[in-house]
Design a protein around this motif. Structure first.
Motif, PDB file in Angstrom:
ATOM      1  N   VAL A 247       0.835  -1.198   0.000  1.00  0.00           N
ATOM      2  CA  VAL A 247       0.000   0.000   0.000  1.00  0.00           C
ATOM      3  C   VAL A 247       0.878   1.258   0.000  1.00  0.00           C
ATOM      4  O   VAL A 247       0.638   2.209  -0.732  1.00  0.00           O
ATOM      5  N   LEU A 248       1.930   1.225   0.821  1.00  0.00           N
ATOM      6  CA  LEU A 248       2.823   2.392   0.893  1.00  0.00           C
ATOM      7  C   LEU A 248       3.940   2.330  -0.152  1.00  0.00           C
ATOM      8  O   LEU A 248       4.645   3.304  -0.373  1.00  0.00           O
ATOM      9  N   GLY A 249       4.097   1.135  -0.771  1.00  0.00           N
ATOM     10  CA  GLY A 249       5.150   1.006  -1.770  1.00  0.00           C
ATOM     11  C   GLY A 249       6.543   1.021  -1.158  1.00  0.00           C
ATOM     12  O   GLY A 249       7.475   1.584  -1.725  1.00  0.00           O
ATOM     13  N   VAL A 250       6.690   0.418   0.016  1.00  0.00           N
ATOM     14  CA  VAL A 250       8.007   0.325   0.647  1.00  0.00           C
ATOM     15  C   VAL A 250       8.380  -1.144   0.839  1.00  0.00           C
ATOM     16  O   VAL A 250       7.519  -2.018   0.829  1.00  0.00           O
ATOM     17  N   GLY A 251       9.674  -1.391   1.007  1.00  0.00           N
ATOM     18  CA  GLY A 251      10.141  -2.748   1.251  1.00  0.00           C
ATOM     19  C   GLY A 251       9.847  -3.153   2.691  1.00  0.00           C
ATOM     20  O   GLY A 251       9.587  -2.305   3.543  1.00  0.00           O
ATOM     21  N   ARG A 252       9.897  -4.449   2.951  1.00  0.00           N
ATOM     22  CA  ARG A 252       9.585  -4.934   4.298  1.00  0.00           C
ATOM     23  C   ARG A 252      10.611  -4.472   5.324  1.00  0.00           C
ATOM     24  O   ARG A 252      10.332  -4.413   6.512  1.00  0.00           O
ATOM     25  N   GLY A 253      11.806  -4.121   4.852  1.00  0.00           N
ATOM     26  CA  GLY A 253      12.836  -3.685   5.791  1.00  0.00           C
ATOM     27  C   GLY A 253      12.922  -2.168   5.917  1.00  0.00           C
ATOM     28  O   GLY A 253      13.875  -1.645   6.475  1.00  0.00           O
ATOM     29  N   ALA A 254      11.942  -1.468   5.356  1.00  0.00           N
ATOM     30  CA  ALA A 254      12.015   0.001   5.314  1.00  0.00           C
ATOM     31  C   ALA A 254      12.168   0.595   6.714  1.00  0.00           C
ATOM     32  O   ALA A 254      11.538   0.155   7.666  1.00  0.00           O
ATOM     33  N   ALA A 255      13.032   1.600   6.810  1.00  0.00           N
ATOM     34  CA  ALA A 255      13.254   2.280   8.095  1.00  0.00           C
ATOM     35  C   ALA A 255      12.052   3.169   8.417  1.00  0.00           C
ATOM     36  O   ALA A 255      11.373   3.636   7.505  1.00  0.00           O
ATOM     37  N   PRO A 256      11.806   3.396   9.728  1.00  0.00           N
ATOM     38  CA  PRO A 256      10.665   4.237  10.132  1.00  0.00           C
ATOM     39  C   PRO A 256      10.649   5.598   9.449  1.00  0.00           C
ATOM     40  O   PRO A 256       9.588   6.082   9.048  1.00  0.00           O
ATOM     41  N   ASP A 257      11.835   6.203   9.295  1.00  0.00           N
ATOM     42  CA  ASP A 257      11.913   7.512   8.643  1.00  0.00           C
ATOM     43  C   ASP A 257      11.418   7.474   7.208  1.00  0.00           C
ATOM     44  O   ASP A 257      10.721   8.376   6.749  1.00  0.00           O
ATOM     45  N   GLU A 258      11.810   6.399   6.529  1.00  0.00           N
ATOM     46  CA  GLU A 258      11.419   6.251   5.127  1.00  0.00           C
ATOM     47  C   GLU A 258       9.900   6.073   5.032  1.00  0.00           C
ATOM     48  O   GLU A 258       9.247   6.687   4.188  1.00  0.00           O
ATOM     49  N   ILE A 259       9.375   5.240   5.921  1.00  0.00           N
ATOM     50  CA  ILE A 259       7.927   4.989   5.928  1.00  0.00           C
ATOM     51  C   ILE A 259       7.174   6.288   6.172  1.00  0.00           C
ATOM     52  O   ILE A 259       6.203   6.605   5.497  1.00  0.00           O
ATOM     53  N   LYS A 260       7.677   7.063   7.127  1.00  0.00           N
ATOM     54  CA  LYS A 260       7.023   8.325   7.460  1.00  0.00           C
ATOM     55  C   LYS A 260       7.031   9.274   6.264  1.00  0.00           C
ATOM     56  O   LYS A 260       6.029   9.911   5.951  1.00  0.00           O
ATOM     57  N   LYS A 261       8.177   9.338   5.609  1.00  0.00           N
ATOM     58  CA  LYS A 261       8.339  10.254   4.487  1.00  0.00           C
ATOM     59  C   LYS A 261       7.376   9.890   3.351  1.00  0.00           C
ATOM     60  O   LYS A 261       6.676  10.750   2.803  1.00  0.00           O
ATOM     61  N   ILE A 262       7.355   8.614   3.024  1.00  0.00           N
ATOM     62  CA  ILE A 262       6.491   8.159   1.934  1.00  0.00           C
ATOM     63  C   ILE A 262       5.026   8.322   2.308  1.00  0.00           C
ATOM     64  O   ILE A 262       4.201   8.748   1.498  1.00  0.00           O
TER      65      ILE A 262
END
Ligand SMILES: [Zn+2]
Length: 353
Positions: free
Chosen positions: A29-44
């Motif tokens: 849904v967010l288009g991130v990898g399973r290992g994505a860092a919290p910062d990356e998730i927040k940004k996206i």
């Protein structure tokens, strides 16, 4: 209104056992990898939330659906514990921790008590994970521990600033009266609590969100936690997550925003209508305004009841250049070019790598 659209309508309109398997993977849904860092998730998340926010896509049902999906995914993936549960158990894991979006109608009381079917197994799984499914603060039963519990809640941008009342569904646990919390009746497991020693029930609470609430802040609901072995209820601590706004960005008590202006307004000055959280404000752009310049409307930010002070509305102007190229436009642009006192990039000549 916000409360209903956020917490009420979704759960109530769904079937009791939500088996729509078509639910998408939160990482997808967010288009991130399973290992994505919290910062990356927040940004996206912020990027997507702005793009699909209902305010920027009025009447667009698909965007609305996507926005909800993004919210839901982010709510799980930004929370360490929910994310771990999700990684381990998928959507079922995320649901158990947040009964507010579980698809279980809230009048479904005492799901350890008979009609709940397989949920007793669930609660034991999550008891291990969360120390009691109420969250990290919920203690394992049987110990003489405080019965305080934790939950979290999404709060609309505006509600966090001006305050309001929202609904929150929460799971509360109490000692099984039938077996006194032992989980056993004689040699057999207690039929009332299915050997759990406690009864869980979903409860719909009204949460008063005070004005000036900040991201990560906590609201304490006295007596709304689990019931401890001594029969006294603990407190429920609700962590607040403020939803982003598609246009405004809050920085403590200040509101940040961008205001596009024309070349003429930048050059000659002019009056522009600046949207603020308190409504539009007529503001003056002085002659010779540069793109990126910041202006401050004092007292047009967030009021903080604790300090009694009110922040500012800070807006950055962006000079918008017309993109339809015409001979007259080129002539006007050449005229502007002839007006610079010198090379506007002269300071860049000394820049070294
Ligand atoms: Zn019992």
């Amino acid at each position: 209104m916000d409360a209903l659209s956020l917490f009420g309508s979704g759960a109530a309109s769904r079937p009791a056992y939500d088996c729509r398997v078509a639910k998408r993977d939160y990482y997808d849904v967010l288009g991130v990898g399973r290992g994505a860092a919290p910062d990356e998730i927040k940004k996206i998340y912020r990027k997507l939330a702005r793009k699909f926010h209902p305010d920027v896509n009025p009447g667009d049902k698909a965007a609305q659906k996507r926005f909800q999906e993004i919210q839901e995914a982010y709510d799980v993936l930004r929370d360490d514990e929910k994310r771990r549960a999700y990684d381990r158990f998928g959507h079922a894991g995320a649901r158990m921790e947040e009964p507010g979006d579980s698809g279980i109608p809230f009048d479904f009381q005492g799901f350890g008590g008979g009609s709940g079917g397989g949920f007793a197994d669930f609660s034991s799984v999550f008891g291990d994970l969360f120390g009691g499914a109420g969250g990290p603060g919920g203690e394992r039963f049987g110990r003489a521990a405080p019965a305080d519990t934790r939950s979290s809640m999404e709060v609309p941008f505006r509600t966090a600033i001006f305050g309001g009342t929202l609904q929150l569904q929460t799971t509360r646990r109490s000692v099984c009266a039938d077996c006194g919390g032992r989980g056993q009746k004689g040699r057999a497991p207690c039929p009332t609590c299915r050997g759990q020693g406690r009864i869980a029930s979903l409860e719909k609470l009204r949460v008063k969100v005070p004005a000036g609430m900040r991201e990560g802040g906590t609201i304490r609901l006295a007596g709304k936690g689990d019931t401890g072995p001594d029969g006294r209820p603990g407190d429920l601590y609700v962590t607040i997550h403020v939803q982003p706004h598609p246009y405004f960005e809050r920085r403590d008590s200040d509101i940040m925003a961008v205001v596009p202006i024309t070349i003429r307004e930048a050059y000659s000055g002019g009056d522009v209508l600046v949207p603020t959280i308190h409504g539009p404000v007529q503001a003056r752009v002085p002659p010779g305004t540069q793109g990126g310049q910041k202006f401050r409307l004092r007292g047009k930010g967030v009021h903080d009841p604790r300090s009694g002070s009110t922040g500012d509305h800070v807006y950055t102007v962006r000079v918008v250049v017309p993109t339809n190229e015409t001979p007259a436009g080129r002539e006007a642009a050449a005229l502007f070019d002839s007006l610079y006192a010198g090379d506007p990039r002269k300071d860049l000549k000394d820049v070294k790598a």
